[in-house]
Enzyme design. Structure first.
Site, short mmCIF file in Angstrom:
data_model
loop_
_atom_site.label_atom_id
_atom_site.label_comp_id
_atom_site.label_asym_id
_atom_site.label_seq_id
_atom_site.Cartn_x
_atom_site.Cartn_y
_atom_site.Cartn_z
N ILE A 1 0.84 -1.20 0.00
CA ILE A 1 0.00 0.00 0.00
C ILE A 1 0.88 1.25 0.00
CG2 ILE A 1 -1.72 1.32 1.31
CD1 ILE A 1 -2.74 -1.32 -0.02
N LYS B 1 -13.58 0.19 7.36
CA LYS B 1 -12.66 -0.70 6.65
C LYS B 1 -12.86 -2.16 7.09
CE LYS B 1 -9.24 -2.51 4.65
NZ LYS B 1 -8.81 -2.47 3.28
N ASN C 1 -14.41 -5.61 4.66
CA ASN C 1 -13.82 -6.94 4.48
C ASN C 1 -14.61 -8.03 5.21
OD1 ASN C 1 -11.95 -6.01 2.71
ND2 ASN C 1 -10.22 -6.04 4.11
N CYS D 1 -5.99 -9.75 3.95
CA CYS D 1 -6.99 -8.79 4.44
C CYS D 1 -8.27 -9.47 4.90
CB CYS D 1 -7.32 -7.81 3.33
SG CYS D 1 -5.84 -7.16 2.55
N PHE E 1 -3.48 -17.32 -3.96
CA PHE E 1 -4.61 -17.11 -3.04
C PHE E 1 -5.87 -16.65 -3.77
CE2 PHE E 1 -3.41 -12.58 -2.52
CZ PHE E 1 -4.65 -11.98 -2.36
N LYS E 2 -5.69 -16.26 -5.05
CA LYS E 2 -6.87 -15.99 -5.88
C LYS E 2 -6.46 -16.07 -7.35
CE LYS E 2 -7.01 -10.94 -5.64
NZ LYS E 2 -7.91 -9.84 -5.34
N LYS F 1 -14.03 -24.66 -7.65
CA LYS F 1 -14.48 -23.41 -8.27
C LYS F 1 -15.51 -23.63 -9.37
CE LYS F 1 -13.46 -19.92 -7.18
NZ LYS F 1 -13.95 -19.07 -6.06
N1 SAJ Z 1 -12.94 -15.29 -2.67
C1 SAJ Z 1 -13.87 -16.33 -2.73
N2 SAJ Z 1 -15.07 -16.09 -3.35
C2 SAJ Z 1 -15.37 -14.89 -3.90
C3 SAJ Z 1 -14.43 -13.83 -3.82
C4 SAJ Z 1 -13.23 -14.06 -3.20
O1 SAJ Z 1 -13.64 -17.43 -2.24
O2 SAJ Z 1 -16.48 -14.78 -4.45
C5 SAJ Z 1 -11.65 -15.50 -2.00
C6 SAJ Z 1 -10.45 -15.33 -2.94
O3 SAJ Z 1 -10.20 -16.49 -3.66
C7 SAJ Z 1 -9.35 -15.00 -1.95
C8 SAJ Z 1 -10.08 -14.22 -0.85
O4 SAJ Z 1 -11.46 -14.49 -1.03
O5 SAJ Z 1 -8.80 -16.18 -1.40
C9 SAJ Z 1 -9.87 -12.71 -0.89
O6 SAJ Z 1 -9.87 -12.23 -2.22
P1 SAJ Z 1 -10.61 -10.87 -2.65
O7 SAJ Z 1 -10.41 -10.70 -4.10
O8 SAJ Z 1 -12.02 -10.93 -2.18
O9 SAJ Z 1 -9.94 -9.74 -1.81
P2 SAJ Z 1 -8.42 -9.23 -1.50
O10 SAJ Z 1 -7.97 -9.83 -0.23
O11 SAJ Z 1 -7.53 -9.36 -2.67
O12 SAJ Z 1 -8.71 -7.64 -1.31
C10 SAJ Z 1 -9.69 -7.22 -0.36
C11 SAJ Z 1 -10.63 -6.18 -1.03
N3 SAJ Z 1 -11.78 -5.95 -0.15
C12 SAJ Z 1 -13.05 -6.01 -0.60
O13 SAJ Z 1 -13.34 -6.32 -1.74
C13 SAJ Z 1 -14.14 -5.67 0.38
C14 SAJ Z 1 -9.88 -4.87 -1.29
O14 SAJ Z 1 -10.74 -3.87 -1.79
C15 SAJ Z 1 -9.21 -4.38 0.00
O15 SAJ Z 1 -8.49 -3.17 -0.19
C16 SAJ Z 1 -8.25 -5.44 0.45
O16 SAJ Z 1 -9.02 -6.64 0.75
C17 SAJ Z 1 -7.52 -4.93 1.69
O17 SAJ Z 1 -6.37 -4.50 1.54
O18 SAJ Z 1 -8.12 -4.88 2.77
#
Ligand code: SAJ
Length: 422
Positions: A15, A214, A218, A268, A333-334, A419
């Site tokens: 960040i 925040k 999440n 996060c 992780f994604k 998935k």
């Molecule tokens: N995931 C699922 N199913 C979904 C979406 C995600 O299983 O439908 C999983 C992903 O595979 C992954 C995890 O969730 O393992 C997190 O991935 P993500 O894409 O949801 O989020 P991050 O961790 O990359 O980023 C999040 C974001 N928060 C939100 O969307 C509310 C981002 O905007 C934040 O800035 C970031 O956390 C942070 O820094 O807090």
């Protein structure tokens, strides 16, 4: 003309470095501070030590034109942004604010009347007030908002980051920003700072609400994913295709269920909800349960693999467990990233490798070599096509784009598709 000439960003990670760079791109003089000498040296050479699209070229330009430089020790500036980690300490998910405390103590000696200090790190409720307290203790000659309100020498605010890894450079500019000042003047000054580059709205609140906002964002995502993960387990028992089910339910104008997977990873979503649970354990029941549901999903996936192995052996009595091959598709992780840290796919692959020694092949198109801790567990890194030819069990863990095109899987292979893409 901005009222800020020089700003300082403490913590040059995922960040802090993009934020410092965007300020520099918009004409401010930026001093980045980090305790990691390798990071400081790398940045000063115009290079980056993390992976984020479009960041390398931007850092290169800003270092070259003298707008951005990195140091180990804070120097005077008009505003300080703190973007350091807030991990857990111990085993009960208690947030560790020691990095914020260290950063506060590091900037305290160079603070001067009129400066703005912003906490950007994701933090438990109350952390900004705690930071203000640490600063006040270190600088009794200056006044702070908790002492003199609007008249304070130093202004303090919490402005949490909310950018998505992989899209940071765009989202920094486009996303709305929550600005939680300790007083109205603190908020106004923070808005003026971010308005140097933020095209989204800067919405003002107090610091505690900004902290909780925040964590709420999440936690909302974590709870929604937990709902999807729970549905996937229920549907497996009831012989219903969960992907079809969710797409049908989402046709309702007020339903929007996220997607199940092998678990929730990253730095996060699997972390921040615990800051709420830790602060209010008797109240945060749903948020707590969501964490347990998502953290329990990898074990369920492993049990599905074990069941598949038992079935193969029952159907083929001449085969032995030790000659079966298990293919794990995806480690990140994604999807479509190379970040293996805090990945449930890695955890699942490691545990399978412990049980089925020498029989696990991982396919991860985004990495060239396996991290040493996986290679040490006798996990091989395979190419997709070759691995599909020799696998007895396929566990699809991450929906990378490379996996979406391949559906030539023999009927004899047992498939566990977390998935729903195979
Ligand atoms: N995931 C699922 N199913 C979904 C979406 C995600 O299983 O439908 C999983 C992903 O595979 C992954 C995890 O969730 O393992 C997190 O991935 P993500 O894409 O949801 O989020 P991050 O961790 O990359 O980023 C999040 C974001 N928060 C939100 O969307 C509310 C981002 O905007 C934040 O800035 C970031 O956390 C942070 O820094 O807090």
């Amino acid at each position: 003309m901005s009222q800020f000439n020089t700003i300082s960003v403490l913590g040059l990670g995922y960040i802090g470095l993009p934020t410092a760079t965007v300020f520099a791109q918009h004409g401010l003089n930026v001093i980045g501070v980090d305790v990691n000498k390798h990071a400081v040296d790398t940045i000063n050479q115009g290079k980056i030590h993390i992976v984020e699209p479009d960041l390398d070229i931007a850092v290169h330009q800003c270092v070259e034109n003298g707008k951005l430089r990195a140091t180990l020790k804070p120097e005077t500036a008009d505003a300080f942004l703190i973007a350091v980690p807030t991990p857990f300490k111990g085993d009960d998910y208690e947030p560790d604010l020691s990095y914020i405390e260290a950063a506060s103590n590091a900037i305290a000696p160079v603070l001067k009347k009129g400066d703005l200090v912003i906490l950007e790190s994701t933090s438990p409720v109350g952390a900004t007030e705690q930071m203000a307290e640490w600063l006040a203790q270190a600088r009794p000659d200056l006044t702070f908002p908790q002492q003199t309100g609007e008249d304070s020498d130093i202004r303090i605010a919490h402005c949490p980051e909310r950018v998505l890894p992989g899209h940071v450079m765009r989202e920094l500019i486009e996303n709305d920003r929550i600005i939680g000042g300790m007083t109205q003047k603190c908020s106004a000054q923070a808005v003026a700072l971010y308005k140097n580059f933020v095209k989204g709205d800067c919405i003002v609140t107090n610091s505690r609400t900004a902290e909780m906002c925040k964590l709420t964002e999440n936690s909302f995502r974590d709870v929604n994913i937990a709902f999807a993960n729970e549905l996937s387990i229920i549907c497996d028992r009831l012989d219903i295709n969960v992907w079809e089910l969710i797409s049908l339910a989402n046709r309702h104008p007020r339903v929007n269920i996220l997607q199940p997977g092998c678990g929730v990873g990253g730095h996060c979503i699997a972390v921040d909800p615990w800051f709420i649970v830790n602060k209010t354990p008797d109240l945060a029941k749903l948020i707590h349960t969501a964490r347990l549901v998502n953290d329990g999903k990898p074990e369920w996936v492993i049990s599905q693999v074990n069941n598949a192995v038992v079935e193969i052996l029952q159907q083929n009595p001449t085969r032995s467990v030790s000659d079966l091959k298990i293919a794990c598709l995806g480690l990140a992780f994604k999807p479509d990233i190379d970040d293996l840290r805090e990945s449930p796919a890695v955890k699942i692959t490691e545990k399978l490798a412990e049980k089925y020694q020498g029989q696990v092949i991982a396919v991860e198109p985004n990495v060239e070599v396996l991290p040493i801790k996986l290679a040490n567990k006798d996990i091989q890194l395979g190419k997709l096509e070759n691995t599909l030819e020799i696998a007895d069990v396929i566990v699809l863990l991450v929906d990378h784009k490379e996996f979406k095109v391949s559906n030539n899987i023999s009927e004899n292979i047992k498939v566990i598709d977390t998935k729903g893409i195979l």
